[in-house]
Design an enzyme around this catalytic site. Structure first.
Site, short mmCIF file in Angstrom:
data_model
loop_
_atom_site.label_atom_id
_atom_site.label_comp_id
_atom_site.label_asym_id
_atom_site.label_seq_id
_atom_site.Cartn_x
_atom_site.Cartn_y
_atom_site.Cartn_z
N HIS A 1 -10.55 -2.80 11.40
CA HIS A 1 -9.45 -3.62 10.89
C HIS A 1 -9.20 -4.77 11.88
O HIS A 1 -8.20 -4.76 12.60
CB HIS A 1 -8.20 -2.72 10.74
CG HIS A 1 -7.07 -3.33 9.97
ND1 HIS A 1 -5.79 -2.84 10.03
CD2 HIS A 1 -7.03 -4.36 9.09
CE1 HIS A 1 -5.01 -3.56 9.23
NE2 HIS A 1 -5.73 -4.48 8.66
N TYR B 1 2.37 -17.13 18.30
CA TYR B 1 1.61 -18.06 17.46
C TYR B 1 0.62 -18.89 18.30
O TYR B 1 -0.15 -18.32 19.07
CB TYR B 1 2.58 -18.94 16.64
CG TYR B 1 3.47 -18.10 15.75
CD1 TYR B 1 2.98 -17.58 14.56
CD2 TYR B 1 4.78 -17.79 16.11
CE1 TYR B 1 3.77 -16.78 13.73
CE2 TYR B 1 5.59 -17.00 15.30
CZ TYR B 1 5.08 -16.51 14.11
OH TYR B 1 5.87 -15.71 13.31
N LYS C 1 -9.55 -2.62 1.60
CA LYS C 1 -9.30 -1.48 2.47
C LYS C 1 -10.08 -0.24 2.03
O LYS C 1 -10.57 0.53 2.84
CB LYS C 1 -7.79 -1.20 2.56
CG LYS C 1 -7.01 -2.34 3.19
CD LYS C 1 -7.50 -2.64 4.55
CE LYS C 1 -7.08 -3.93 5.18
NZ LYS C 1 -5.71 -4.29 5.33
N CYS D 1 0.88 -7.58 11.69
CA CYS D 1 1.14 -7.73 13.13
C CYS D 1 0.41 -8.94 13.72
O CYS D 1 0.26 -9.03 14.95
CB CYS D 1 0.76 -6.47 13.88
SG CYS D 1 1.88 -5.10 13.53
N ASP E 1 -9.18 -10.13 8.72
CA ASP E 1 -8.67 -8.77 8.46
C ASP E 1 -9.68 -7.66 8.75
O ASP E 1 -9.29 -6.60 9.21
CB ASP E 1 -8.21 -8.67 7.00
CG ASP E 1 -7.29 -7.48 6.74
OD1 ASP E 1 -6.31 -7.32 7.49
OD2 ASP E 1 -7.54 -6.71 5.79
N ARG F 1 0.85 -1.19 0.00
CA ARG F 1 0.00 0.00 0.00
C ARG F 1 0.89 1.24 0.00
O ARG F 1 1.95 1.25 0.60
CB ARG F 1 -0.91 0.02 1.22
CG ARG F 1 -2.10 -0.94 1.12
CD ARG F 1 -3.00 -0.87 2.33
NE ARG F 1 -2.34 -1.34 3.53
CZ ARG F 1 -1.76 -0.56 4.44
NH1 ARG F 1 -1.81 0.75 4.34
NH2 ARG F 1 -1.16 -1.09 5.49
N TYR G 1 -1.03 -3.42 -7.09
CA TYR G 1 -0.85 -4.14 -5.83
C TYR G 1 -2.17 -4.23 -5.06
O TYR G 1 -2.90 -3.23 -4.92
CB TYR G 1 0.22 -3.46 -4.94
CG TYR G 1 0.15 -4.02 -3.54
CD1 TYR G 1 0.60 -5.33 -3.28
CD2 TYR G 1 -0.49 -3.34 -2.52
CE1 TYR G 1 0.44 -5.89 -2.03
CE2 TYR G 1 -0.65 -3.89 -1.25
CZ TYR G 1 -0.19 -5.18 -1.02
OH TYR G 1 -0.37 -5.75 0.22
N GLY H 1 -3.70 -4.14 -2.01
CA GLY H 1 -4.33 -3.17 -1.12
C GLY H 1 -4.72 -1.88 -1.82
O GLY H 1 -5.60 -1.16 -1.34
N ARG I 1 2.19 -12.12 -0.83
CA ARG I 1 0.87 -12.48 -0.31
C ARG I 1 0.27 -13.70 -1.01
O ARG I 1 0.63 -14.01 -2.14
CB ARG I 1 -0.09 -11.30 -0.49
CG ARG I 1 0.36 -10.02 0.22
CD ARG I 1 -0.56 -9.61 1.31
NE ARG I 1 0.01 -8.61 2.19
CZ ARG I 1 -0.52 -8.31 3.38
NH1 ARG I 1 -1.60 -8.92 3.80
NH2 ARG I 1 0.04 -7.40 4.15
N SER J 1 -1.29 -3.71 10.21
CA SER J 1 -0.91 -4.58 9.10
C SER J 1 0.36 -5.36 9.43
O SER J 1 1.31 -4.80 9.99
CB SER J 1 -0.67 -3.73 7.85
OG SER J 1 -1.84 -3.00 7.56
#
Ligand code: GTP
Ligand code: SPV
Ligand code: MN
Length: 590
Positions: A230, A499, A210, A254, A281, A72, A201, A203, A375, A252
């Site tokens: 988000h 995780y 978004k 994270c 998301d 983005r 791209y 995003g 991605r 994003s």
């Protein structure tokens, strides 16, 4: 008469877009498998995408973007409200008049040698009261194929809209020349419209994601008393078979996709605990008839970060990407025409191409094989842990809302807000280290309220007020928490294993929601007593855990100054409820 729709608003708008962009051909996307297959074939013929090993990765394709078009572009993203103040100090603003004239000059005749694809799509389950329609016009088959995975597309959507409705988001995208200097993502929240040019791209160009589901939807949400966030949505099933749902906002890259698909540690799995994915998301959230908050995932696929996704960290994502997936900017393994990225778990081979298409040798390489923001685009229904409720038209009820980010030192592993308004304060003052999901420097701490800094379609001070106002409308308020999986030791290594082990923290969060466990009050809110975090089967020491649950007062005094500075940007527009919370924090730290 058009055979796809008799909606006069759509047809009038398409006429205008056609006059502007002068396409050679026009194709309406009906959503049929036949049409998608034909477009896939065409994109393969022109090398826009490449088929992967169809035995090992059935119906999977590979795509590379331009090297300067991999994330983005926040400095190229604009909120074009009539008044600058309505975009607020955290957004780039351009007047609608200027954006229209600049946009028109760029879009003029941009499709004259190209086919225009018209994609009717729906965000949210079709027929759900949460659902909203968009139309994306694009000159990219890659966009069509991705939108087919990420959203519900085709004729069914036009039927839903009917002949009269004007309630749809008008999205125009063109790759144009992919010229970085002329790359813009314009949002016109007051006109329900989006213009995106010179990018390919995700995003920037999958306009349902978004652009619509956060920037335009956040604006609509305030007008219509709901929320576009988000956030991932997940369900936690206990051994009795009861499922509790939580939503979590992390910036994003994270950890939303990873948390959404978490596999509980062995000691929990054996007892029958399980995590179900509703979304990874975006969450659209409304107050239900029973006074609780309900959340829906408006998307139907995952546009997930590839690097770091492996059997050990996120087996569900690896399985979800084993078929029907488009991979973008990952590395290629030429031995068997499959994909590879750092953190996949499988060893690299000697016969690989990096994301740029250059030969890549792990023994001599100085750069990563996959782009850090490479991605996968996978259908949600392919995910082994997809919730049976993921398409529920009424959404799932939320027991907790979680905020989080990457903080090397300041934020503890987990803490709980005292009440809703304090929780809104915690969300509004979040900060996180930047990642490769957006162009620019990586690893710099910045304020990213509710993980919405790049995605809020209006003045963020008004957005905070909207959160406060929503609290007053909810009878059964979810509890609000903050987590940080990313504290580091003196060598810069993550202390918390993260995780799947994050389940131990979710377990505490649910216990707090059920009033089953005590907590300790600190200046910033409630933290767990170390004994209440189940550490069975983990090698982390009790001291390390206690350290992760503690805070450094000096760092928090500095933090409160940072929050004050951030609030000051809004020139007195920050709601009083939040400035009071800031005062409380400063007093608590004295
Ligand atoms: P967007 O799709 O950009 O919104 O990202 P996301 O929030 O869904 O992030 P994702 O789950 O894809 O994770 C991003 C990166 O963080 C990956 O490289 C992960 O391996 C890593 N990550 C995720 N969860 C954890 C965790 O608990 N601990 C650590 N150390 N890393 C994590
Ligand atoms: C993010 O950056 O938060 C993403 C990927 O989820 S993108 O679609 O590029 O926004
Ligand atoms: Mn995201």
């Amino acid at each position: 008469m058009n055979s796809f729709t008799n909606n006069k608003n759509i047809l009038a708008w398409i006429d205008k877009v056609v006059a502007l962009t002068s396409p050679k051909n026009i194709v309406w996307i009906d959503g049929s498998t036949k049409q998608i297959n034909e477009l896939t074939q065409e994109a393969c013929d022109t090398n826009e995408i490449m088929p992967l090993n169809q035995e090992k990765l059935p119906n999977c394709y590979y795509h590379r973007t331009r090297q300067d078009d991999v994330a983005r572009m926040e400095d190229r993203t604009f909120i074009c409200t009539r008044e600058e103040i309505d975009a607020g100090p955290t957004n780039n603003w351009m007047s609608p008049a200027k954006a229209h004239s600049l946009g028109r000059s760029i879009f003029k005749d941009c499709m004259k040698d190209r086919t225009m694809y018209i994609i009717p799509y729906c965000m949210g389950p079709i027929g759900s009261p949460f659902a909203k329609v968009g139309i994306e016009v694009t000159d990219s088959i890659y966009v069509v194929l991705n939108m087919n995975i990420m959203t519900r597309i085709g004729k069914q959507v036009l039927n839903m809209l009917g002949a009269e409705s004007n309630d749809f988001v008008k999205g125009l995208h063109s790759k144009c020349e992919l010229d970085k200097e002329k790359r813009y993502i314009f949002h016109f929240p007051e006109d329900n419209a989006i213009w995106s040019c010179n990018s390919a791209y995700g995003g920037n160009v999958l306009l349902g994601k978004k652009c619509f589901a956060l920037r335009i939807a956040s604006y609509l949400g305030r007008k219509e008393s709901w929320m576009a966030e988000h956030m991932l949505i997940l369900g936690i099933e206990n051994p009795q078979g009861e499922v509790k749902y939580v939503a979590a906002a992390f910036p994003s890259a994270c950890g939303k996709t990873n948390l959404a698909m978490l596999i509980p540690p062995e000691i929990y799995a054996q007892k029958g605990y399980k995590v179900w994915t509703v979304g990874d998301d975006i969450a659209w959230i409304r107050v239900g008839h029973d006074g609780r908050l309900y959340a829906v995932n408006p998307e139907s696929g995952f546009f997930g970060v590839a690097p770091g996704t492996g059997r050990n960290s996120n087996a569900n994502a690896v399985d979800a990407t084993s078929k029907d997936t488009i991979f973008t900017n990952v590395a290629l393994n030429l031995d068997d025409n499959t994909v590879w990225w750092e953190g996949l778990g499988a060893p690299p081979t000697k016969n690989m191409l990096d994301w740029k298409g250059n030969p890549w040798d792990y023994e001599t390489a100085t750069e990563k094989a996959a782009h850090p923001n490479s991605r996968f685009t996978s259908p949600a229904k392919n995910c082994p842990c997809i919730s049976p409720e993921w398409e529920s038209p009424s959404g799932v009820p939320l027991s907790a809302i979680i905020f989080g980010g990457r903080r090397a030192k300041t934020a503890p592993l987990v803490y709980e807000a005292r009440d809703w308004n304090h929780g809104v304060f915690v969300g509004s003052s979040m900060a996180s280290e930047t990642t490769a999901a957006a162009a620019g420097q990586v690893g710099v701490v910045r304020r990213d309220p509710m993980a919405m800094l790049p995605f809020c379609g209006y003045n963020m001070a008004d957005y905070f007020k909207h959160w406060i106002d929503m609290g007053a409308k909810i009878d059964k308020l979810p509890k609000i928490f903050n987590v940080n999986w990313f504290r580091t030791d003196e060598n810069g290594k993550f202390i918390w294993p993260g995780y799947g082990e994050n389940f131990r923290i979710l377990d505490w969060i649910i216990k707090r929601c059920e009033d089953k466990v005590d907590a300790k009050e600190l200046a910033i809110g409630y933290v767990p007593n170390a004994d209440d975090i189940n550490m069975e089967g983990l090698s982390l020491s009790k001291e390390a855990l206690e350290d992760l649950l503690s805070i450094d007062k000096d760092l928090w005094i500095e933090e409160s100054r940072g929050i004050e500075e951030f609030y000051a940007k809004f020139d007195g527009r920050i709601p009083e409820e939040l400035t009071k919370e800031l005062e409380k924090l400063k007093n608590n730290l004295k």
